[in-house]
Write a protein that holds these residues in place. Structure first.
Motif, PDB file in Angstrom:
ATOM      1  N   LEU A  24       0.823  -1.211   0.000  1.00 48.60           N
ATOM      2  CA  LEU A  24       0.000   0.000   0.000  1.00 48.60           C
ATOM      3  C   LEU A  24       0.859   1.264   0.000  1.00 48.60           C
ATOM      4  O   LEU A  24       0.543   2.249  -0.673  1.00 48.60           O
ATOM      5  CB  LEU A  24      -0.929  -0.011   1.223  1.00 48.60           C
ATOM      6  N   VAL A  25       1.955   1.248   0.748  1.00 47.25           N
ATOM      7  CA  VAL A  25       2.834   2.424   0.813  1.00 47.25           C
ATOM      8  C   VAL A  25       3.439   2.720  -0.559  1.00 47.25           C
ATOM      9  O   VAL A  25       3.510   3.867  -1.001  1.00 47.25           O
ATOM     10  CB  VAL A  25       3.937   2.205   1.861  1.00 47.25           C
ATOM     11  N   LYS A  26       3.846   1.663  -1.256  1.00 48.50           N
ATOM     12  CA  LYS A  26       4.422   1.850  -2.587  1.00 48.50           C
ATOM     13  C   LYS A  26       3.399   2.433  -3.555  1.00 48.50           C
ATOM     14  O   LYS A  26       3.697   3.380  -4.299  1.00 48.50           O
ATOM     15  CB  LYS A  26       4.929   0.507  -3.098  1.00 48.50           C
ATOM     16  N   GLU A  27       2.171   1.875  -3.536  1.00 44.26           N
ATOM     17  CA  GLU A  27       1.129   2.379  -4.432  1.00 44.26           C
ATOM     18  C   GLU A  27       0.791   3.832  -4.124  1.00 44.26           C
ATOM     19  O   GLU A  27       0.614   4.649  -5.036  1.00 44.26           O
ATOM     20  CB  GLU A  27      -0.122   1.507  -4.296  1.00 44.26           C
TER      21      GLU A  27
END
Length: 325
Positions: A24-27
């Motif tokens: 989620l952090v990457k997205e």
């Protein structure tokens, strides 16, 4: 098997579905960067220009002659602000009227401004001055109002006759302390001190630009800049942005009236157009209650054009609902 057990058996097991890892952090980071870059690119291409602010300092440096002439008019009480009337002063007959109704006068003087005191004398008195300026301030204060007006009129007339309005080329006399006062005010403006003096309200945050803007608007420099950016009143300036960029296009109906007679040449244009727009707005609100007007959509059958796909089906015999007879 009971009905409840059959329903439970029909519910799929979440563990039976395939899964995959999801960062989620990457997205979120990718989305944030893409949106930020897209916003910056679109802003660079389509946003309005960020013009440098026009100040008393920039005005006095760019056109000292216009500043000097305006300062003399402020001192003599003959500038646009000095003769504007409410909400700045009680100039007789200056307020606009809507028929017999004087809305401007009814609002009263809410921002009292004495141009000589507020724009010239107080800023000079509040700053350290050389002896010649202090003597000039004392001479002005000791003179009667008629003498003060004679001094400023004589100096304004001499400025108008000087080549390019240059104060250094003024000839003649009978100006009293006026040349010394306006010359010192010009020096203060060029140093940037006058902007601070006119904004000083004794508060921590100085956000009231009323006085500097009024002083600026009394000269011709600001109007020249505005007209170069197509912001003049006869250039539909109310609905324009600076340069060639589109502005508040929804204001076309309001600014339209300033381009035609009798509003274009009327001294009561603001009050008349305000009254007209109030009347048109009221008429728009009352459209459902005005006989004849409220029937125009039915007579013109515009609704059938808008809902043509519906009426194309509803007008056929097989498309009608005859269930109610």
């Amino acid at each position: 098997m009971t009905r409840r057990r059959r329903e439970r058996a029909a519910v799929p097991d979440p563990a039976a579905f395939p899964t995959r890892s999801y960062d989620l952090v990457k997205e979120f980071t990718i989305a944030l960067v893409v949106v930020a870059l897209l916003t910056a690119a679109l802003a660079a291409v389509f946003s309005s220009p960020d013009d440098r602010p026009v100040t008393l300092a920039s005005w006095s440096r760019a056109d000292g002659a216009d500043f000097t002439a305006t300062a003399a008019a402020e001192l003599g009480g003959t500038s646009g602000t000095a003769e504007y009337g409410p909400p700045y002063n009680h100039t007789p007959g200056a307020a606009q009227k809507l028929g017999p109704l004087g809305l401007q006068s009814a609002a009263g003087v809410r921002i009292p401004i004495d141009t000589a005191e507020d724009f010239v004398l107080r800023p000079l008195a509040n700053a350290p001055q050389p002896p010649v300026v202090r003597v000039a301030l004392a001479a002005w204060a000791a003179a009667p109002a008629a003498r003060q007006q004679a001094w400023t009129k004589a100096y304004s007339d001499a400025l108008a006759k000087a080549p390019g309005g240059d104060p250094a080329k003024v000839t003649g006399g009978g100006f009293g302390p006026v040349p010394v006062l306006v010359a010192r005010l010009l020096d203060m403006a060029r140093s940037g001190a006058l902007d601070g003096q006119l904004q000083a309200e004794g508060k921590f945050y100085e956000t009231d630009y009323t006085r500097p803007l009024l002083f600026l608007s009394d000269g011709s420099y600001l109007e020249t800049l505005a007209r170069a950016q197509h912001l003049g009143g006869d250039q539909w300036g109310m609905m324009n942005e600076t340069g060639d960029y589109p502005g508040q296009a929804w204001l076309w109906l309001y600014t339209f009236w300033y381009q035609i007679e009798p509003f274009k040449s009327s001294g009561n244009a603001d009050a008349l157009i305000w009254g007209l727009m109030a009347l048109l707005s009221l008429g728009l609100l009352l459209v459902p209650f005005i006989p004849g007007v409220r029937s125009i959509p039915r007579w013109t059958r515009v609704h059938r054009l808008i809902w043509r796909s519906y009426h194309r089906t509803a007008d056929r015999p097989e498309g009608r609902d005859n269930s109610l007879g």
